[in-house]
Design an enzyme around this catalytic site. Structure first.
Site, mmCIF file in Angstrom:
data_model
loop_
_atom_site.group_PDB
_atom_site.id
_atom_site.type_symbol
_atom_site.label_atom_id
_atom_site.label_comp_id
_atom_site.label_asym_id
_atom_site.label_seq_id
_atom_site.Cartn_x
_atom_site.Cartn_y
_atom_site.Cartn_z
ATOM 1 N N ASP A 59 0.723 -1.331 -0.109
ATOM 2 C CA ASP A 59 0.079 -0.038 -0.139
ATOM 3 C C ASP A 59 0.932 1.035 -0.016
ATOM 4 O O ASP A 59 1.810 1.430 0.870
ATOM 5 C CB ASP A 59 -0.759 -0.072 1.236
ATOM 6 N N TYR A 103 1.330 5.597 -0.515
ATOM 7 C CA TYR A 103 0.784 6.959 0.245
ATOM 8 C C TYR A 103 1.125 7.986 -0.659
ATOM 9 O O TYR A 103 1.762 9.026 -0.452
ATOM 10 C CB TYR A 103 1.652 6.992 1.591
ATOM 11 N N HIS A 158 -3.693 14.009 0.859
ATOM 12 C CA HIS A 158 -3.850 13.002 1.920
ATOM 13 C C HIS A 158 -2.828 13.332 2.955
ATOM 14 O O HIS A 158 -3.104 13.214 4.280
ATOM 15 C CB HIS A 158 -4.088 11.750 1.678
ATOM 16 N N ARG A 194 1.137 16.458 13.557
ATOM 17 C CA ARG A 194 2.285 17.153 13.611
ATOM 18 C C ARG A 194 2.010 18.437 13.323
ATOM 19 O O ARG A 194 2.438 19.141 12.452
ATOM 20 C CB ARG A 194 3.251 16.688 12.585
ATOM 21 N N GLU A 196 -10.616 3.772 3.953
ATOM 22 C CA GLU A 196 -9.544 4.627 3.148
ATOM 23 C C GLU A 196 -10.099 4.370 1.574
ATOM 24 O O GLU A 196 -10.015 3.091 1.366
ATOM 25 C CB GLU A 196 -8.256 4.106 3.422
ATOM 26 N N GLU A 219 -9.233 3.923 -2.178
ATOM 27 C CA GLU A 219 -8.220 3.908 -2.893
ATOM 28 C C GLU A 219 -8.540 3.249 -4.167
ATOM 29 O O GLU A 219 -9.567 2.610 -4.318
ATOM 30 C CB GLU A 219 -7.139 2.961 -2.081
ATOM 31 N N ASP A 240 -9.206 0.074 2.185
ATOM 32 C CA ASP A 240 -7.805 -0.429 2.957
ATOM 33 C C ASP A 240 -8.151 0.204 4.600
ATOM 34 O O ASP A 240 -7.840 0.979 5.004
ATOM 35 C CB ASP A 240 -6.541 0.300 2.724
ATOM 36 N N ARG A 261 -7.154 3.625 13.627
ATOM 37 C CA ARG A 261 -6.368 4.747 13.824
ATOM 38 C C ARG A 261 -5.841 5.112 15.127
ATOM 39 O O ARG A 261 -4.860 5.219 15.199
ATOM 40 C CB ARG A 261 -7.058 5.983 13.714
ATOM 41 N N GLN A 269 -2.942 2.550 15.296
ATOM 42 C CA GLN A 269 -2.072 2.935 14.201
ATOM 43 C C GLN A 269 -1.008 3.929 15.044
ATOM 44 O O GLN A 269 -0.162 3.963 15.077
ATOM 45 C CB GLN A 269 -2.521 3.432 12.937
ATOM 46 N N TYR A 284 2.879 2.743 15.384
ATOM 47 C CA TYR A 284 3.597 3.056 13.798
ATOM 48 C C TYR A 284 5.070 3.392 13.987
ATOM 49 O O TYR A 284 5.896 3.518 13.061
ATOM 50 C CB TYR A 284 2.769 3.722 12.977
ATOM 51 N N LYS A 324 -3.422 -2.138 10.272
ATOM 52 C CA LYS A 324 -3.822 -2.269 8.764
ATOM 53 C C LYS A 324 -4.002 -3.753 8.313
ATOM 54 O O LYS A 324 -4.844 -3.844 7.286
ATOM 55 C CB LYS A 324 -2.726 -1.716 7.974
ATOM 56 N N THR A 377 -8.358 -5.949 4.159
ATOM 57 C CA THR A 377 -8.308 -4.828 3.030
ATOM 58 C C THR A 377 -9.409 -5.369 1.998
ATOM 59 O O THR A 377 -9.224 -6.490 1.560
ATOM 60 C CB THR A 377 -7.070 -4.900 2.118
ATOM 61 N N THR A 420 -4.719 6.148 0.443
ATOM 62 C CA THR A 420 -5.756 7.129 0.421
ATOM 63 C C THR A 420 -5.898 8.140 -0.599
ATOM 64 O O THR A 420 -4.880 8.892 -0.675
ATOM 65 C CB THR A 420 -6.144 7.567 1.745
ATOM 66 N N GLU A 459 -9.642 12.652 7.890
ATOM 67 C CA GLU A 459 -9.559 13.720 7.342
ATOM 68 C C GLU A 459 -11.164 14.553 7.634
ATOM 69 O O GLU A 459 -11.477 15.436 7.810
ATOM 70 C CB GLU A 459 -9.252 13.629 5.978
#
Length: 391
Positions: A106, A108, A113, A122, A178, A180, A212, A216, A219, A223, A232, A236, A323, A337
């Site tokens: 997968d 990114y 996104h 962040r 997600e 995709e 997918d 959260r 994660q 992660y 994850k 899927t 995503t 989001e």
């Protein structure tokens, strides 16, 4: 919902008829399925053996010449009166996973996104990771938990950190979707030899729609530093229809400008941006319409980077875009989001609200592609219903 593919898209599937156990390969024609396992001996006899097993595995491995020969023969024959004997209404069959998933990766690849996620997690730092615009970032997933549309998705469990700092173990409270697009590899590559960016069409057969699923809260805790794992790997979901690249000629577009200029192995003189629109529904409420044309990295670049270190691909490998999110608020491809990480609940048509998915929720992601001469073609849909984890 039954998808109407018209007479030109001609996507492939595997299906099981009423009272049957052994699958057959089919082709979507309008709202019907053409039994290709039975019909191939009539219109493409030299290739009929590729469909005898009821999956796409042998056909995928046969390569571009076989893919084009079968498609050309189908296009010429599908409206012939003799083809009607091999048609069955799609509503009367069960669609199953059409190929054996060998590996799953997968990516990114959406700048919108990645930026949105970076700003959420962040807020005082750089939104994009430092390497993001230099290479298509991704992770290796779990092929054994790729499931076909309609398969229930059990809420995953794992460890997460509560606001108090306490470590909890239990079902995810922040289950997400997600939206995709997936890419299905046909012809394998050689271990130790990267796949050039201009060889995309020689290795990738077609596309599917992907959800997918992501936990959260799991994660966020697990992660760093190695990326997603249990958040994850539990499921899927993929659409049962594999749309060949040959059906997407009208959807080819230039991708966004890349700055900085990518390294040589990622430079694409024949770019593979795709004008696709995804539609995300939760319990029949449309919550988003993500545009694939805004994706920063193309599927050809993803394949080139996936193999840049000499890693090989195999028949049945599936890699997904990550995503898909566009610049507008109603164009993002995840609840993370849409709800601003739970701060702004999303209202559904029944008056209820969601920050993340509840048990019993049904998520459907459909997609269309721009067609030659205008209009759009359907690409199918992927649906999954969230069920509670049993004690």
């Amino acid at each position: 919902m039954t998808t109407d593919f018209g007479r030109t898209t001609l996507p492939y599937c595997s299906f099981v008829g009423v009272g049957e156990k052994r699958p057959r390969v089919g082709v979507g024609v309008g709202t019907d399925v053409l039994d290709l396992t039975a019909a191939a001996a009539r219109f493409v006899p030299d290739r009929a053996g590729l469909f005898a097993d009821g999956t796409l595995d042998r056909f995928l491995a046969a390569g571009a010449d076989a893919w084009h020969e079968v498609r050309d023969a189908l296009t010429a024959w599908v409206d012939d009166p003799s083809a009607r004997a091999f048609l069955v209404p799609a509503a009367e069959v069960d669609l199953v996973l059409p190929f054996t998933v060998a590996d799953y990766v997968d990516f990114y690849a959406s700048e919108q996104h990645a930026t949105n996620v970076g700003r959420l997690f962040r807020p005082d730092g750089e939104a994009l990771p430092s390497a993001w615009k230099h290479l298509p970032m991704g992770y290796h997933g779990r092929a054994g938990t790729v499931v076909v549309s309609g398969t229930p998705v059990t809420r995953p469990s794992g460890q997460s950190r509560a606001a108090s700092g306490h470590i909890d173990v239990g079902p995810s409270a922040r289950l997400d979707l997600e939206a995709e697009i997936g890419f299905v590899v046909g012809v394998p590559s050689t271990l130790g030899r990267p796949v050039d960016v201009d060889r995309f069409e020689q290795h990738v057969f077609g596309i599917c729609v992907v959800n997918d699923w992501s936990a959260r809260d799991l994660q966020a805790f697990e992660y760093v530093p190695l990326g997603p794992f249990l958040a994850k790997s539990f499921a899927t979901s993929v659409s049962p229809w594999i749309v060949p690249l040959a059906a997407l000629s009208g959807a080819r577009v230039e991708p966004p400008a890349r700055d900085p200029h990518p390294p040589t192995y990622l430079q694409d003189e024949d770019p593979w941006g795709l004008d696709l629109e995804l539609v995300v529904r939760i319990n029949d409420t449309i919550v988003s319409r993500p545009p694939f044309a805004s994706m920063y990295w193309t599927p050809a670049q993803m394949l080139a980077h996936l193999t840049a270190n000499g890693a090989s691909v195999r028949t049945g490998d599936l890699y997904a875009s990550g995503t898909v999110s566009g610049p507008a608020d109603d164009q993002v491809g995840s609840l993370l989001e849409l709800s601003r990480n739970g701060a702004e609940p999303v209202k559904l048509d029944d008056g209820s609200c969601r920050t993340f998915l509840l048990d019993g929720d049904e998520v459907t992601i459909s997609a269309t592609a721009a067609a030659p001469g205008g209009g759009h073609i359907a690409l199918g849909e992927v649906t999954g219903n969230v069920i509670a984890r049993q004690p």
